[in-house]
Design a protein around this motif. Structure first.
Motif, PDB file in Angstrom:
ATOM      1  N   ALA A 125       0.790  -1.079   0.003  1.00  0.00           N
ATOM      2  CA  ALA A 125       0.014  -0.170   0.129  1.00  0.00           C
ATOM      3  C   ALA A 125       0.768   1.310   0.024  1.00  0.00           C
ATOM      4  O   ALA A 125       1.920   1.181   0.426  1.00  0.00           O
ATOM      5  CB  ALA A 125      -0.858   0.036   1.262  1.00  0.00           C
ATOM      6  N   PRO A 126       0.412   2.508  -0.404  1.00  0.00           N
ATOM      7  CA  PRO A 126       1.076   3.449  -0.443  1.00  0.00           C
ATOM      8  C   PRO A 126       1.874   3.992   0.873  1.00  0.00           C
ATOM      9  O   PRO A 126       2.948   4.368   1.017  1.00  0.00           O
ATOM     10  CB  PRO A 126       0.133   4.579  -0.964  1.00  0.00           C
ATOM     11  N   TRP A 127       1.241   4.026   1.698  1.00  0.00           N
ATOM     12  CA  TRP A 127       1.550   4.249   3.185  1.00  0.00           C
ATOM     13  C   TRP A 127       2.500   3.345   3.733  1.00  0.00           C
ATOM     14  O   TRP A 127       3.143   3.808   4.549  1.00  0.00           O
ATOM     15  CB  TRP A 127       0.232   4.499   4.068  1.00  0.00           C
ATOM     16  N   ASP A 128       2.823   1.953   3.221  1.00  0.00           N
ATOM     17  CA  ASP A 128       3.436   1.243   3.692  1.00  0.00           C
ATOM     18  C   ASP A 128       5.010   1.684   3.146  1.00  0.00           C
ATOM     19  O   ASP A 128       6.048   1.264   3.973  1.00  0.00           O
ATOM     20  CB  ASP A 128       3.321  -0.287   3.165  1.00  0.00           C
ATOM     21  N   MET A 129       5.056   2.694   2.349  1.00  0.00           N
ATOM     22  CA  MET A 129       6.328   3.223   2.074  1.00  0.00           C
ATOM     23  C   MET A 129       7.130   4.193   3.283  1.00  0.00           C
ATOM     24  O   MET A 129       8.120   4.302   2.958  1.00  0.00           O
ATOM     25  CB  MET A 129       6.337   3.992   0.764  1.00  0.00           C
ATOM     26  N   VAL A 160      -3.033   0.788 -11.668  1.00  0.00           N
ATOM     27  CA  VAL A 160      -2.571   2.009 -11.083  1.00  0.00           C
ATOM     28  C   VAL A 160      -3.632   2.722 -10.359  1.00  0.00           C
ATOM     29  O   VAL A 160      -4.304   3.197 -10.766  1.00  0.00           O
ATOM     30  CB  VAL A 160      -1.948   3.125 -12.102  1.00  0.00           C
ATOM     31  N   ASP A 161      -3.205   3.010  -9.148  1.00  0.00           N
ATOM     32  CA  ASP A 161      -4.262   3.659  -8.054  1.00  0.00           C
ATOM     33  C   ASP A 161      -3.594   5.215  -7.946  1.00  0.00           C
ATOM     34  O   ASP A 161      -2.733   5.216  -7.189  1.00  0.00           O
ATOM     35  CB  ASP A 161      -4.511   3.066  -6.639  1.00  0.00           C
ATOM     36  N   MET A 162      -4.104   6.186  -8.788  1.00  0.00           N
ATOM     37  CA  MET A 162      -3.494   7.436  -8.700  1.00  0.00           C
ATOM     38  C   MET A 162      -3.774   8.068  -7.426  1.00  0.00           C
ATOM     39  O   MET A 162      -2.918   8.879  -7.117  1.00  0.00           O
ATOM     40  CB  MET A 162      -4.295   8.450  -9.797  1.00  0.00           C
ATOM     41  N   THR A 163      -4.607   7.666  -6.448  1.00  0.00           N
ATOM     42  CA  THR A 163      -4.767   8.186  -5.130  1.00  0.00           C
ATOM     43  C   THR A 163      -3.415   7.860  -4.453  1.00  0.00           C
ATOM     44  O   THR A 163      -3.021   8.568  -3.545  1.00  0.00           O
ATOM     45  CB  THR A 163      -5.724   8.097  -4.418  1.00  0.00           C
ATOM     46  N   GLY A 164      -2.611   6.826  -4.965  1.00  0.00           N
ATOM     47  CA  GLY A 164      -1.284   6.375  -4.152  1.00  0.00           C
ATOM     48  C   GLY A 164      -0.335   7.460  -4.480  1.00  0.00           C
ATOM     49  O   GLY A 164       0.485   7.583  -3.406  1.00  0.00           O
ATOM     50  N   VAL A 166      -0.926  10.654  -4.404  1.00  0.00           N
ATOM     51  CA  VAL A 166      -1.116  11.709  -3.488  1.00  0.00           C
ATOM     52  C   VAL A 166      -0.901  11.278  -2.096  1.00  0.00           C
ATOM     53  O   VAL A 166      -0.120  12.091  -1.262  1.00  0.00           O
ATOM     54  CB  VAL A 166      -2.717  12.028  -3.584  1.00  0.00           C
ATOM     55  N   GLU A 167      -0.931  10.037  -1.699  1.00  0.00           N
ATOM     56  CA  GLU A 167      -0.567   9.619  -0.502  1.00  0.00           C
ATOM     57  C   GLU A 167       0.841   9.435  -0.310  1.00  0.00           C
ATOM     58  O   GLU A 167       1.505   9.926   0.662  1.00  0.00           O
ATOM     59  CB  GLU A 167      -1.064   8.071  -0.186  1.00  0.00           C
ATOM     60  N   MET A 168       1.673   9.074  -1.117  1.00  0.00           N
ATOM     61  CA  MET A 168       3.014   9.245  -1.127  1.00  0.00           C
ATOM     62  C   MET A 168       3.730  10.499  -0.899  1.00  0.00           C
ATOM     63  O   MET A 168       4.661  10.721  -0.349  1.00  0.00           O
ATOM     64  CB  MET A 168       3.718   8.326  -2.197  1.00  0.00           C
ATOM     65  N   LYS A 169       2.973  11.262  -1.696  1.00  0.00           N
ATOM     66  CA  LYS A 169       3.720  12.761  -1.482  1.00  0.00           C
ATOM     67  C   LYS A 169       3.490  13.374  -0.133  1.00  0.00           C
ATOM     68  O   LYS A 169       4.288  14.468   0.106  1.00  0.00           O
ATOM     69  CB  LYS A 169       2.975  13.756  -2.485  1.00  0.00           C
ATOM     70  N   LYS A 205      -0.104  10.870 -18.260  1.00  0.00           N
ATOM     71  CA  LYS A 205      -0.922  12.049 -17.986  1.00  0.00           C
ATOM     72  C   LYS A 205      -1.685  12.122 -16.757  1.00  0.00           C
ATOM     73  O   LYS A 205      -1.702  13.189 -16.203  1.00  0.00           O
ATOM     74  CB  LYS A 205      -1.945  12.092 -19.349  1.00  0.00           C
ATOM     75  N   ALA A 206      -2.240  10.814 -16.402  1.00  0.00           N
ATOM     76  CA  ALA A 206      -3.175  11.022 -15.545  1.00  0.00           C
ATOM     77  C   ALA A 206      -2.210  11.242 -14.143  1.00  0.00           C
ATOM     78  O   ALA A 206      -2.613  12.007 -13.265  1.00  0.00           O
ATOM     79  CB  ALA A 206      -3.657   9.636 -15.307  1.00  0.00           C
ATOM     80  N   ALA A 207      -1.098  10.561 -14.025  1.00  0.00           N
ATOM     81  CA  ALA A 207      -0.134  10.600 -13.052  1.00  0.00           C
ATOM     82  C   ALA A 207       0.144  12.166 -12.834  1.00  0.00           C
ATOM     83  O   ALA A 207       0.214  12.607 -11.707  1.00  0.00           O
ATOM     84  CB  ALA A 207       1.107   9.887 -13.070  1.00  0.00           C
ATOM     85  N   ILE A 208       0.532  12.690 -13.845  1.00  0.00           N
ATOM     86  CA  ILE A 208       0.899  14.079 -13.844  1.00  0.00           C
ATOM     87  C   ILE A 208      -0.135  15.017 -13.311  1.00  0.00           C
ATOM     88  O   ILE A 208       0.162  16.001 -12.578  1.00  0.00           O
ATOM     89  CB  ILE A 208       1.408  14.653 -15.211  1.00  0.00           C
TER      90      ILE A 208
END
Length: 257
Positions: A125-129, A160-164, A166-169, A205-208
């Motif tokens: 999960a993104p928060w596991d980073m 790809v979960d694009m909210t990930g 946002v979470e990692m940022k 494009k979506a990620a950016i």
């Protein structure tokens, strides 16, 4: 920032040609460019798959690319003892997704003081980073990039979960989006990995648009005949057009900010 190049060092001639062309394109757009290629692909699907020239010869080739093309270098390591010799050539040391929890690998990379680009594992999960960040920060290194490269979705598929992104940022470090590995179909062709490069531009494009700071793309002059990751690599001749369209999204997002 763009990290880009062939998946693996197939030959000195190929990487020099590719690095030179990508540099030409990125200079046109004012993009901060790092040439990426692997000296060893230690996680190939089949034991018979091409892995690359190895550490010693691979670093010789990457040093030549760095000097002759005047580009910065990114490459990945798989073992802790590779960190020190790789740091003498590479500006970015990359940690593969499958290895992003390996404490000794992270610590050895962190101790070099280089920029460390860690790919988020397909199973995390993104928060596991946060735990990955803590391991790198324990070395005193704050030159950290976190990379989204898709999440396992059943067998032989990634989403790809694009909210990930946002979470990692939220960890305070730049987030890189790996647009080519995110369209992989791991192991889908039996002894090799499949993929669909058609979707690379759309996902980039979506990620950016959601805030990714940088892009990672594997790029090859002839991906259909590449020795590794061909189905998901971007064709070199198409890169300029793809980047021009992605940059419109990037400029719109940053203008609004």
């Amino acid at each position: 920032m763009l990290i880009a190049g062939p998946c693996v060092i197939e030959s000195e001639e190929l990487v020099l040609k590719t690095a030179s062309k990508i540099k030409e394109v990125t200079e046109k757009f004012g993009i901060d460019y790092y040439f990426k290629s692997s000296f060893d692909k230690a996680n190939r699907t089949s034991v018979d798959s091409f892995r690359g020239p190895g550490l010693e010869r691979g670093l010789e080739i990457l040093k030549k690319v760095k000097d002759e093309c005047n580009v910065k270098i990114a490459t990945d390591i798989h073992e802790p003892n590779q960190a020190e010799p790789v740091s003498k050539v590479a500006d970015i040391i990359q940690i593969p997704a499958f290895l992003c929890r390996q404490t000794d690998l992270l610590v050895s990379a962190g101790k070099t003081g280089k920029i460390i680009n860690v790919k988020k594992a397909q199973f995390l999960a993104p928060w596991d980073m946060k735990n990955v960040v803590d391991k790198l920060e324990s070395t005193g290194n704050r030159n950290i990039l976190l990379c989204e490269r898709g999440t396992s979705f059943g067998y032989n598929n990634l989403v790809v979960d694009m909210t990930g992104i946002v979470e990692m940022k939220k960890f305070g470090y730049p987030v890189v989006f790996d647009a080519t590995h995110s369209v992989q179909k791991p192991g889908a062709k039996g002894t090799t990995t499949g993929g669909n490069r058609e979707y690379v531009e759309y996902l980039a494009k979506a990620a950016i648009a959601v805030g990714a700071d940088s892009l990672f793309m594997e790029v090859h002059p002839d991906p259909d005949n590449a020795l590794s990751d061909g189905p998901n690599m971007v064709r070199l001749d198409n890169l300029e057009d793809i980047l021009s369209r992605i940059l419109k999204i990037y400029e719109a997002v940053n203008h609004n900010e």
